[in-house]
Design a protein around this motif. Structure first.
Motif, short mmCIF file in Angstrom:
data_model
loop_
_atom_site.label_atom_id
_atom_site.label_comp_id
_atom_site.label_asym_id
_atom_site.label_seq_id
_atom_site.Cartn_x
_atom_site.Cartn_y
_atom_site.Cartn_z
N ALA A 279 34.47 27.29 50.73
CA ALA A 279 34.89 28.69 50.87
C ALA A 279 36.21 28.97 50.18
O ALA A 279 36.50 30.12 49.85
CB ALA A 279 35.00 29.05 52.35
N MET A 280 37.02 27.94 49.95
CA MET A 280 38.26 28.11 49.21
C MET A 280 38.36 27.05 48.12
O MET A 280 38.41 27.36 46.94
CB MET A 280 39.48 28.05 50.14
N VAL A 281 38.37 25.80 48.54
CA VAL A 281 38.36 24.67 47.59
C VAL A 281 36.95 24.09 47.58
O VAL A 281 36.45 23.67 48.62
CB VAL A 281 39.38 23.59 48.01
N PRO A 282 36.29 24.08 46.42
CA PRO A 282 34.91 23.56 46.37
C PRO A 282 34.79 22.16 46.96
O PRO A 282 35.65 21.30 46.76
CB PRO A 282 34.60 23.56 44.87
N HIS B 242 42.28 33.82 50.87
CA HIS B 242 41.87 32.55 50.29
C HIS B 242 42.45 32.38 48.89
O HIS B 242 42.77 31.26 48.47
CB HIS B 242 40.34 32.48 50.25
N ALA B 243 42.62 33.49 48.17
CA ALA B 243 43.30 33.42 46.87
C ALA B 243 44.75 33.00 47.06
O ALA B 243 45.29 32.20 46.29
CB ALA B 243 43.22 34.77 46.16
N GLY B 244 45.38 33.52 48.10
CA GLY B 244 46.74 33.08 48.41
C GLY B 244 46.79 31.60 48.72
O GLY B 244 47.72 30.90 48.31
N GLY B 245 45.78 31.11 49.43
CA GLY B 245 45.71 29.67 49.70
C GLY B 245 45.67 28.86 48.42
O GLY B 245 46.39 27.88 48.25
N LEU B 246 44.83 29.29 47.47
CA LEU B 246 44.76 28.59 46.18
C LEU B 246 46.08 28.64 45.45
O LEU B 246 46.44 27.71 44.73
CB LEU B 246 43.68 29.22 45.27
N GLY B 247 46.81 29.74 45.62
CA GLY B 247 48.06 29.92 44.90
C GLY B 247 49.22 29.11 45.42
O GLY B 247 50.27 29.05 44.78
N VAL C 263 34.65 35.59 33.73
CA VAL C 263 34.97 36.14 35.05
C VAL C 263 34.58 35.10 36.10
O VAL C 263 33.44 34.63 36.13
CB VAL C 263 34.21 37.46 35.33
N GLY C 264 35.53 34.73 36.95
CA GLY C 264 35.25 33.73 37.98
C GLY C 264 34.74 34.35 39.25
O GLY C 264 35.13 35.47 39.62
N ALA C 265 33.82 33.66 39.92
CA ALA C 265 33.37 34.12 41.24
C ALA C 265 34.59 34.31 42.14
O ALA C 265 35.52 33.51 42.14
CB ALA C 265 32.40 33.11 41.84
N SER C 266 34.57 35.38 42.90
CA SER C 266 35.77 35.89 43.56
C SER C 266 36.11 35.18 44.87
O SER C 266 35.39 34.32 45.35
CB SER C 266 35.58 37.39 43.81
N LEU C 267 37.24 35.60 45.43
CA LEU C 267 37.74 35.09 46.70
C LEU C 267 38.19 36.25 47.58
O LEU C 267 38.59 37.31 47.08
CB LEU C 267 38.94 34.18 46.50
N ARG D 109 26.70 36.00 44.61
CA ARG D 109 27.79 36.15 45.58
C ARG D 109 28.61 34.87 45.67
O ARG D 109 28.09 33.76 45.52
CB ARG D 109 27.24 36.49 46.98
N SER D 110 29.89 35.03 45.95
CA SER D 110 30.78 33.88 46.14
C SER D 110 30.52 33.25 47.50
O SER D 110 30.36 33.95 48.51
CB SER D 110 32.23 34.34 46.06
N LEU D 111 30.50 31.93 47.53
CA LEU D 111 30.38 31.24 48.82
C LEU D 111 31.54 31.59 49.74
O LEU D 111 31.40 31.55 50.97
CB LEU D 111 30.31 29.72 48.61
#
Length: 512
Positions: A313-316, A256-261, A248-252, A179-181
């Motif tokens: 949870a978003m940025v390691p 939170h994906a929008g945050g990374l973007g 395949v990367g552990a998901s978001l 599972r993704s953190l």
């Protein structure tokens, strides 16, 4: 050397659709596609979906036409933080009284567990300090408790796997139960490095989840973007039209994906207050059906009524606080479509933003038109910082008139109310220690120029819009890029793949 022609696929499962994008190494969208997904409302405040349908749409939303399959080096998934229930053989388990097995997803916006959430809050357990002190019905523990208390025979006793929807997608793609953190920390009370707190689950009556080292809810975790299993399984590769073994990367979670973007973009040359400052001076706002307000810090900060702090949870290796509004785009639609003049708006094809500009007549700011009409926007409860899911909405200043002008003013007052809600969240975060100097917006509402400008005006902060407006898809592709190891870290990938498109400054003539 890695070819500039390599690509990554980002898949975003939102509230009502599955979207996908083919993204280049430097963050350009080469193609996008979208497929609708079904939402059922079996009773008030119950919203359900089908994980089978969602995965099918992930496989039919093709974006790789005209590209050699081996050019796609990685894929990343994000999704709403909805709850997926499967049995021992990974078949769907029904989450509604009608017993329809295909309807096995309790959606993020499902508030059936409000009473269970209140009971969990009343335990005062220490894990609640990481969710702003209040358990939200949008999180997974109260939903799990509701299923046990209300559907014990048809659901709870048959369930062997409870997934957050982003983790379900990565499992479907790879067969990995890791599972993704992002999901577990933000929505399930997991806390690295200690992990699950057995006393919490026991205290709320879900001690059966402790069995077999918490296997039903996740025994193994990793940071977002970490490569999962051996990449795409043979079956998933056929379904998706990609090469088996593709990373395949552990998901978001989608927000939170929008945050990374957006949040990591290089801002040099834009004369922003966050330039030459750490990334902690930025707040990402992902604005769609609901809005999430994402701020990160190097040390844990506890903000009353705001979720977090969540590690990695978003940025390691960074701590995340997540504020939010449960209904934003959905509220605007509700207010506009429910007005008597809505049919007139459709017939005349007026755009409300331009209509408001005409009403202001260039002699004053549009903002001032709303001075006698006020909206309290918590029609679906307050997620933060009041953290009260029982709050209701309110409109003050209505007249008997039902003209198109009245509709435009109600729309304006709703947007202003949402912007002031953002200010409320921002002030709570600043009081707790965040030093936020610039807002980074993405999502559907970020394409609305009035929504963006009023947020700049209400907060007094500049707003950065991304070069590629589909920032959530960029964030999902970042996961694939990291999993492929073309980039060594999330931070490196998001700096290279996220770009500034436009900066909107607050109107200096308006004094807060």
């Amino acid at each position: 050397m890695i070819s500039s022609w390599v690509c990554y696929v980002g898949v975003d499962v939102g509230t009502a659709s599955v979207r996908a994008a083919l993204v280049t190494r430097d963050g350009l969208l080469r193609s996008t596609a979208e497929e609708p997904i079904s939402i059922w409302e079996p009773q008030s405040d119950h919203y359900v979906q089908s994980s089978t349908e969602i995965w099918e749409k992930c496989c039919t939303v093709k974006v790789t036409q005209g590209v050699e399959r081996n050019q796609v080096r990685g894929i990343g998934f994000d999704a709403t933080c909805s709850l997926v229930v499967l049995d021992q053989t990974f078949q769907p388990v029904p989450v509604s009284q009608d017993g329809d097995r295909q309807k096995n997803v309790v959606m993020w916006m499902d508030h059936r567990a409000a009473e269970q959430a209140a009971r969990i809050t009343n335990t005062g357990h220490k894990v609640l300090s990481r969710v702003g002190g209040v358990m939200s019905p949008e999180m997974q523990p109260p939903k799990l408790l509701w299923l046990k208390e209300n559907l014990k025979e048809s659901c709870w006793n048959k369930a062997a796997h409870f997934f957050d929807l982003p983790d379900f997608l990565s499992w479907k793609a790879t067969g990995s139960l890791t599972r993704s953190l992002c999901t577990l920390v933000c929505k399930w009370t997991y806390c690295p490095p200690e992990g699950w707190d057995a006393s919490f689950w026991t205290s709320i009556g879900l001690e059966d989840l402790l069995e077999n080292n918490f296997s039903k809810i996740g025994s193994v975790t990793c940071s977002p973007g970490s490569p999962l299993g051996g990449g795409l399984t043979q079956e998933a590769a056929v379904d998706l039209g990609l090469v088996p073994g593709t990373a395949v990367g552990a998901s978001l979670i989608d927000a939170h994906a929008g945050g990374l973007g957006v949040i990591g973009a290089d801002v040099k040359g834009f004369n922003l207050p966050c330039e030459d400052q750490p990334i902690t001076s930025r707040m990402a706002m992902i604005c769609g059906t609901s809005t999430c307000h994402m701020a990160i810090s190097e040390q844990p900060l506890f903000v009353p009524g705001v979720w977090g702090p969540c590690l990695s949870a978003m940025v390691p290796d960074m701590w995340l606080n997540e504020g939010g509004q449960s209904a934003t785009g959905r509220l605007i639609d509700h207010m506009v479509k429910g007005h008597a003049a809505y049919t007139q708006l459709q017939e005349q094809a007026h755009y409300l933003n331009s209509h408001l500009s005409l009403m202001a007549n260039a002699h004053s700011a549009v903002d001032l038109l709303g001075s006698s009409l006020h909206v309290w926007p918590d029609f679906h409860g307050n997620r933060s910082p009041l953290a009260d899911p029982t709050l209701k909405g309110m409109v003050v200043g209505l007249s008997l008139s039902q003209t198109l002008d009245d509709l435009a003013l109600l729309y304006l007052a709703t947007v202003q109310a949402l912007a002031l809600g953002t200010l409320h969240i921002l002030e709570a975060m600043k009081e707790a220690g965040h030093d936020i100097r610039t807002l980074f917006l993405c999502g559907g509402l970020s394409k609305n120029s009035l929504f963006v400008q009023i947020h700049a005006n209400a907060t007094g902060l500049p707003v950065v819009l991304p070069d590629q407006m589909e920032a959530v898809l960029i964030g999902a592709a970042v996961l694939g890029a990291c999993a492929s190891q073309d980039y060594t870290t999330i931070q490196e990938a998001m700096e290279k793949m996220a770009k500034v498109g436009k900066v909107v400054q607050p109107n200096q003539e308006l004094k807060r």
